[in-house]
Design a protein around this motif. Structure first.
Motif, PDB file in Angstrom:
ATOM      1  N   ALA C 165       1.079  -1.233  -0.113  1.00  0.00           N
ATOM      2  CA  ALA C 165      -0.115  -0.010  -0.119  1.00  0.00           C
ATOM      3  C   ALA C 165       0.839   1.185   0.045  1.00  0.00           C
ATOM      4  O   ALA C 165       0.422   2.343  -0.939  1.00  0.00           O
ATOM      5  CB  ALA C 165      -0.892  -0.039   1.322  1.00  0.00           C
ATOM      6  N   ARG C 166       1.863   1.314   0.838  1.00  0.00           N
ATOM      7  CA  ARG C 166       2.683   2.494   0.684  1.00  0.00           C
ATOM      8  C   ARG C 166       3.559   2.635  -0.572  1.00  0.00           C
ATOM      9  O   ARG C 166       3.743   3.698  -0.655  1.00  0.00           O
ATOM     10  CB  ARG C 166       3.957   2.264   1.924  1.00  0.00           C
ATOM     11  N   ALA C 167       3.944   1.414  -1.154  1.00  0.00           N
ATOM     12  CA  ALA C 167       4.546   1.427  -2.338  1.00  0.00           C
ATOM     13  C   ALA C 167       3.762   2.294  -3.347  1.00  0.00           C
ATOM     14  O   ALA C 167       4.009   2.960  -4.397  1.00  0.00           O
ATOM     15  CB  ALA C 167       4.848   0.199  -2.994  1.00  0.00           C
ATOM     16  N   ILE C 168       2.617   1.934  -3.457  1.00  0.00           N
ATOM     17  CA  ILE C 168       1.544   2.481  -4.324  1.00  0.00           C
ATOM     18  C   ILE C 168       1.242   3.843  -4.261  1.00  0.00           C
ATOM     19  O   ILE C 168       1.464   4.978  -5.052  1.00  0.00           O
ATOM     20  CB  ILE C 168       0.187   1.698  -4.386  1.00  0.00           C
ATOM     21  N   GLU C 169       1.371   4.391  -3.033  1.00  0.00           N
ATOM     22  CA  GLU C 169       1.000   5.730  -2.515  1.00  0.00           C
ATOM     23  C   GLU C 169       2.318   6.381  -2.742  1.00  0.00           C
ATOM     24  O   GLU C 169       2.157   7.548  -3.353  1.00  0.00           O
ATOM     25  CB  GLU C 169       0.520   5.600  -1.144  1.00  0.00           C
TER      26      GLU C 169
END
Lengths: 248, 248, 248, 248, 248, 248
Positions: C165-169
């Motif tokens: 999720a952090r990678a996408i964001e």
């Protein structure tokens, strides 16, 4: 073994800090000759100060070589005048930034340089690029005036601590490089406080200078660092014979 | 000051060459402990030999650290096992390639590494890239078997001379780096013959090891070089506690 | 078509996960031979474990080639021992990191590798650099012990989800690469959950191995991957003839 | 499994060469649909031809996707229109240059692309850079007109042989990549003649397309390859709804 | 001095904005001929639109050159079709992205491009890389549809302001480059508001075009930009003689 | 429009060559003020000369700005003192190397700089790297003393011709950049002789200076080029207030 350490700014008290750091790590047979430039800015903060520090710096290195120094160190983290000094001198010349980065590369994969002012940050980033460390080193500025490092009441060391903490947290720094000769006295204390290697460029450069002398190596005179050609120099720097720089 | 120099190949005569070069530049207070790996290939020529040399190398470094060495040197120009050794050991570990390139960078803008066989060339080019010198250093192979360097009748030194001459002519080399620990005894002679700096990695690494010890610096244990986790190791390397490697 | 998949750590349950992923994507005519190394660490977390896994890995590849495998896969995301294996073997050898990055590059401009521990992160960043993806790929560590991936109660998958999720964001990741062979069973599920491509290196490598076999291509024996020279190997790895590795 | 192979130039005989090469390596369950673009240049030699080939190419890919193809290949070594096709299509799209370079990277550390005309050389060098291979791949032009490859009497194959010989000698090439779809039929023969791996991009791309289908992966629709927005397109390409391209 | 400025999208109102910006900085002796492409997308947002804009763009440049223009500007920040246009035309061709980046490099060490949509961001990052600015320039997207810039009620300018503020704060931007031709009218106002240099590519390109004309320089016809070879072009672009593009 | 062109060496006859080239391309409304530095070397050949030329150069730029110049050009191909001048001045400052490379990049994919002496070659290569052109530009030295360019009998122009011929043959140069201000008068003639674009940096810089003035752009005072802080400067450069440099 005689090593010349030139403080290229004209503030003698900073030379004292530098000299103490240099002597603290020098070998038993090494004599450290620390000199303050007599021409140029009181501190080096940005490209303009760098440029104006160079003639005075070159004079000190030329004088030091004539007086018998076997290696010279430029004790400003911008490695001011390094290429010109290498072309001029026969003895090897070391910059404290290059020495610090090289030493850091032996003990950490990633590290952060913490320098003083924002206007020094881009020049130091340029050096990180030049020395091939762009993939592993970041540069931060602690928003400290260089001469504030001389003043315990300035809060400079606290700012430095804050920036080191951020480097560990945000940059994944495995080691810290102190990005100003005026921080040379702080390395050991900060290393203990933060429990990671903290590298001072002055000490690093002294050991590199000793290394080059012991290895019998000096600047190559082929190519980029070939000795300057004999020619006329007007104004403050009127005459020149290779290896000598003189104000008339 | 005790510095361990490990020859990661199993040829003791090459260790003698290495030890002599190391002692020739070491400081008066430095004791050089030179050891030959007891496990692995007779010479290291290419990736396969590199890999098989690592367990024996790690054992020597672990043993040396237990015996009191304050720094370790891996005396193979491929810097074989360097990252593993740094993660394992508490003392600093230096590779002779990285030390040689770093020393070269202080005295020349452009330089050429002359290594032994073609199959070592690409690995060394990989190191040149890793250490940030790709823009300024070239790598050549002199088509010499590593052990031929031990044999005066092999013609190895003549091939090396030929390649140095080509490096000066074709690469604009300002300095030469000798790309094999087995060439350590040739640096001074070639420097005189070709009248440009010639750098031996063994000597360079000894001075870097002394520098780290004097500066009170060792490998950071944050991030990439954090100590190995306790876990089971099967086969030849059955048990492990951090900092120790043992064959059962 | 016979493809050898070597789990270079010594944990057989992880080999089961890897084998299932490999067989799940293999062609109808492909036989997947999955083996567990019998020598080395129980899991590979960092440079030290990588190095100690290599001899056992090489033995399995040598044995597999003798037994008729037409290609070999190293099922550890650090691509441990890849260069040594390529030099040793006649059959092509594929690393799961290189295969995953290459497959990702066909379907996304930017992507993020999510690996296990912080100590694996810098090695994987090194591979991203080596494979020419530094401008488009980032690496994150989910703070998962490798063997925790075998344990549903460990919370490992939740940590992985958080990092994706952090990678996408934060990274603008267009695709995710799972940075550990032990995650091979999670790709499809996470792809559905996050609605973006999720790439498992084991599956990617199987298809690359099939491709090389079908194309009639194997490792070049010119230059870097030339077969090892005949020479003596002492200790656990005493004798060697090209293409063969044997413990005495 | 249905794979569309588009020859983006308008010369049908070249499509035959391409189709044969594609079918020669395709899996037993793969149907290769080879089509010739109906709009654009007779051969693609340089930037101008590349640009004018794109609309016709996009129409074929859009039509192919509607007709059920599960992946598309752009069979021109300049990877003409690749980014636009990826943004437009839902199915994965592979360029033969990227596939060939990626396959070469599994079997050689250094390799050379031999393309046709000098005006194609810089564009291919740009792709080598883009795909992260600049440090290991060189590009040569054999001074062959693309359509001369169709004519046995043109001497084109002889020129290609000469350039391969020079690549081995001067570039230290460990493998050769054929830099034009029109050379697809020559790979096996040249591989035998020169005794080193010779890679044809058409075959390489077919296996990559099969890989993506088997792995259940398609172009990410986040970021760079998000589907085109609905908007008006004037002239030859008047109407557009995402995934469709239509001449009015 | 006649300079052709082509708006490669088909929205005439945007051409008006572009023409005004071009004329506002053009020299007294420069005539700016601004034209709207008659074929292609209404706005250029991402790779697909870029590709479909090229044929119409090339027609306008060919027509402009025949009509006497001495230089041509492609007024889309993706530098759409730039290489094809350079190969086709005899007159010099300038892209507004390359001109803007080059002008920014004279007045700032670090700067940020603020473009429109996320799908344009990666293409512009590709240009930043191509033009050698990757170390000093960042790219941001303000999440603005291109045509929203024509509509004062769209809030587009407010979004742009927000992104500029973030660039100054987070990127250490010393200058801002407006990353869309449709922003050309905003440069002066934003420069005053934010008190740092704000660069519009349309204006920058006009001055570069004037420079090339005054210096007597045009695109080299050696190598990459050699004139297209005479050959047949099918479909919309049926006939071709070098320097001419014609729809039949 | 008033543009200051400073010849940072102290040879007035070279200033005449420079001034003529500048005026030859300047716009009708541009006044070129050409000055010779009164302090420093007679010619700039290598790092040492570069450094000693900077104080005199900065004085001329400071004086020129006070006298009303709207932009300044440093007419030495090493871009000597450029960063310091940008930090000091309020008006934009252009180096002739950066201007020439930027102009070349608009008209050629690959080009070669032909400079004077070998000792200038590495510094110019450093600039090529800094300006992001390392992938497309090469640097050659024609083995010409700078002042020999003033002497028709020196054979300098013949040497230059020879090097241009080699650049076309060996470097695939599509254009030539003349790498010394003293060559400014030769561009047109050589362009005709060799039938490819030949770029003189002095002319290129004049047009870039005119461009910045017309665009209302000057050096950003955020970050790297922030104005120097008020501080004491000892020796030849004793007093300083921001924007002013004065010898006492």
């Amino acid at each position: 073994m005689q090593i010349l350490v030139v403080n290229p700014n004209t503030t003698a008290s900073m030379t004292d800090t530098i000299a103490a750091a240099a002597r603290g790590v020098a070998g038993a047979l090494t004599e450290v000759i620390a000199v303050t430039s007599s021409m140029g800015p009181a501190s080096i903060e940005g490209y303009y100060d760098e440029a104006l520090a160079v003639p005075g710096l070159l004079m000190e290195i030329a004088a030091g070589e004539r007086a018998g120094a076997q290696a010279a160190i430029i004790a400003c983290f911008d490695d001011t005048g390094l290429d010109a000094a290498r072309a001029m001198a026969s003895i090897p010349v070391i910059g404290i930034c290059e020495a610090a980065l090289s030493v850091a590369s032996y003990i950490a994969q990633r590290f952060t340089v913490v320098t003083t002012t924002e206007r020094s940050r881009v020049p130091v980033e340029g050096l990180v690029q030049r020395y091939g460390m762009a993939g592993r080193a970041r540069v931060r500025a602690a928003d400290i005036a260089v001469l504030a490092l001389e003043d315990p009441a300035s809060g400079a060391v606290e700012k430095l601590r804050g920036e080191i903490a951020r480097a560990i947290e945000e940059d994944r720094a495995e080691a810290i490089v102190l990005g100003c000769a005026g921080m040379a006295d702080l390395a050991h204390q900060l290393q203990e406080e933060f429990d990671l290697p903290v590298i001072d460029g002055v000490g690093a450069a002294v050991k590199q200078a000793e290394a080059l002398i012991a290895l019998g190596l000096s600047t190559s005179k082929r190519g980029a660092y070939a000795s300057p050609l004999a020619k006329s120099y007007r104004g403050v720097l009127k005459s020149f014979s290779p290896g000598t720089i003189a104000a008339e």
